[in-house]
Design a protein around this motif. Structure first.
Motif, PDB file in Angstrom:
ATOM      1  N   ARG A 280      88.477  24.424 -10.220  1.00  0.00           N
ATOM      2  CA  ARG A 280      89.148  25.264  -9.215  1.00  0.00           C
ATOM      3  C   ARG A 280      89.897  26.389  -9.922  1.00  0.00           C
ATOM      4  O   ARG A 280      90.688  26.138 -10.844  1.00  0.00           O
TER       5      ARG A 280
ATOM      6  N   ILE B 295      83.158  17.599  -1.531  1.00  0.00           N
ATOM      7  CA  ILE B 295      82.491  17.560  -2.827  1.00  0.00           C
ATOM      8  C   ILE B 295      82.433  16.110  -3.312  1.00  0.00           C
ATOM      9  O   ILE B 295      83.433  15.390  -3.231  1.00  0.00           O
TER      10      ILE B 295
ATOM     11  N   ALA C  54      87.621  20.905  -0.936  1.00  0.00           N
ATOM     12  CA  ALA C  54      87.807  22.223  -1.562  1.00  0.00           C
ATOM     13  C   ALA C  54      88.817  23.038  -0.760  1.00  0.00           C
ATOM     14  O   ALA C  54      88.473  23.972  -0.027  1.00  0.00           O
TER      15      ALA C  54
ATOM     16  N   TYR D  45      86.070  27.894  -6.150  1.00  0.00           N
ATOM     17  CA  TYR D  45      85.588  26.689  -6.814  1.00  0.00           C
ATOM     18  C   TYR D  45      84.267  27.030  -7.485  1.00  0.00           C
ATOM     19  O   TYR D  45      83.318  27.463  -6.818  1.00  0.00           O
TER      20      TYR D  45
ATOM     21  N   CYS E 201      81.178  25.541  -9.298  1.00  0.00           N
ATOM     22  CA  CYS E 201      80.557  24.218  -9.286  1.00  0.00           C
ATOM     23  C   CYS E 201      79.240  24.218 -10.049  1.00  0.00           C
ATOM     24  O   CYS E 201      78.493  25.209 -10.041  1.00  0.00           O
TER      25      CYS E 201
ATOM     26  N   HIS F 163      77.412  18.381  -2.098  1.00  0.00           N
ATOM     27  CA  HIS F 163      78.525  18.824  -1.267  1.00  0.00           C
ATOM     28  C   HIS F 163      78.085  18.868   0.192  1.00  0.00           C
ATOM     29  O   HIS F 163      76.896  18.735   0.504  1.00  0.00           O
TER      30      HIS F 163
ATOM     31  N   GLN G 242      79.510  31.085  -0.083  1.00  0.00           N
ATOM     32  CA  GLN G 242      79.036  30.228  -1.170  1.00  0.00           C
ATOM     33  C   GLN G 242      77.823  30.860  -1.849  1.00  0.00           C
ATOM     34  O   GLN G 242      76.720  30.304  -1.822  1.00  0.00           O
TER      35      GLN G 242
END
Length: 258
Positions: A20, A158, A198, A206, A208, A214, A229
Motif C-alpha cells: 500500500r 484481497i 483495500a 495498492y 499488487c 481479489h 484498476q
C-alpha cells in the motif's frame, strides 16, 4: 534517488502479494478526476435519489488528472523497485472505472478472480482471456483510490499471499496459460488465505502482484466509491528463472515451493 520501499516492504510484497502506497497522488488530482467521472454519468452527485444502480462502469480515461495520478515520481520509483528499471511502460490511460454506489442490490460482479493479461483464441469471450506463469504483458495489478474508501465503501477484497498459489496453478499450463474461466473454477480449491480490505484515503494506491486473487463487494456505505484498476504493462518479459525484481522473485519462490 533513494529507494522509496524499504527491504522490509519489498519482502512484504514478495510474501503477501501487495504493498500500500499512501499519498501516491494528490487529493486535488483525485477530486479533478471525480469531476470528470461525474460528467460521464447520468447520476447527480448531489442527489442520492438518482443513485439507482449498484455499479456503473465507465470506459478509458486519458485526461490529464488520470495520467498525472498514474505517473507521479513516487510511483515511477516504486515501479522500478518492484518490476525493474526499463521493464515497464508508463500508464497513459486509467482503464475501466467501476463506480460503486450504496445499494442493497447484489452488483453481480463480486466473484474472486485474478486479472488476465492476453487474449485467447475467442477474443470476443472475455472469460477466454488468459494468464500464464510468465505473467505475459502484465507487470502489476494496480488499485487507484480516487475517493476515500472505508470498510463499508466497497473496498476491494484481497486474499493475502494468494499470488504464490496462483503461480503454482499456472505453471503446468506453460506459455499457453489458463483462461479466466479455468482459473476462476480452480480458486476455491486453493489454500484459504487471510482477507484484507483495500481501504484508504483518496490518493492511495495498492500495487499488487499480477497473480493476486481479489474481488469486488457490495457498497454498504454512504458515498459513491471511485476506483480504477489499470495494469502496469511490461516492456520486457519477466525472468522467473533468474529473478532480480520482486515481482519475479515472488513467482520464483512459489515455484521453488511446489
Amino acid at each position: 534517488m533513494a529507494d522509496i520501499l524499504s527491504s522490509q516492504q519489498i519482502t512484504q510484497f514478495i510474501q503477501d502479494g501487495f504493498i500500500r502506497i499512501d499519498n501516491a497522488f494528490s487529493a486535488t488530482l483525485a477530486e479533478e478526476a471525480r469531476t470528470i467521472l461525474w460528467r460521464n454519468m447520468p447520476e447527480n452527485p448531489h442527489d442520492p435519489a438518482t443513485w439507482t444502480r449498484p455499479v456503473v462502469r465507465l470506459g478509458m480515461f486519458t485526461e490529464g488528472p488520470f495520467v498525472k495520478a498514474a505517473n507521479t515520481t513516487l510511483l515511477h520509483q516504486v515501479f522500478d523497485q518492484l518490476v525493474g528499471q526499463g521493464k515497464w511502460l508508463p500508464c497513459m490511460a486509467m482503464g475501466t472505472f467501476p463506480v460503486r454506489f450504496p445499494s442493497p442490490e447484489d452488483p453481480g460482479d463480486a466473484g474472486w478472480h485474478i486479472d488476465v493479461s492476453f487474449a485467447g483464441e475467442d477474443t470476443g469471450d472475455f472469460m477466454e482471456w488468459r494468464a500464464n506463469v510468465q505473467s505475459k504483458n502484465r507487470a502489476l495489478l494496480m488499485l487507484f483510490l480516487f475517493s476515500d474508501t472505508g470498510e463499508h465503501d466497497a473496498p476491494t477484497r484481497i486474499r493475502k499471499g494468494s499470488h504464490l498459489d496462483v503461480a503454482k496453478l499456472l505453471q503446468p499450463a506453460g506459455e499457453q496459460g489458463l483462461s479466466l474461466r479455468e482459473i476462476a473454477a480452480s480458486l476455491d480449491a486453493l489454500p484459504s488465505k487471510e482477507e484484507v480490505l483495500a481501504t484508504g484515503k483518496a490518493g492511495t494506491v495498492y500495487l499488487c502482484h499480477p497473480f493476486l486473487v481479489h474481488a469486488a463487494q457490495p457498497h454498504r456505505g454512504k458515498e459513491p466509491r471511485f476506483l480504477a484498476q489499470p495494469p502496469l504493462l511490461l516492456k520486457k518479459e519477466l525472468n522467473i528463472e533468474k529473478p532480480e525484481a520482486p515481482v519475479e522473485k515472488a513467482i520464483h519462490l512459489a515455484l521453488a515451493q511446489s
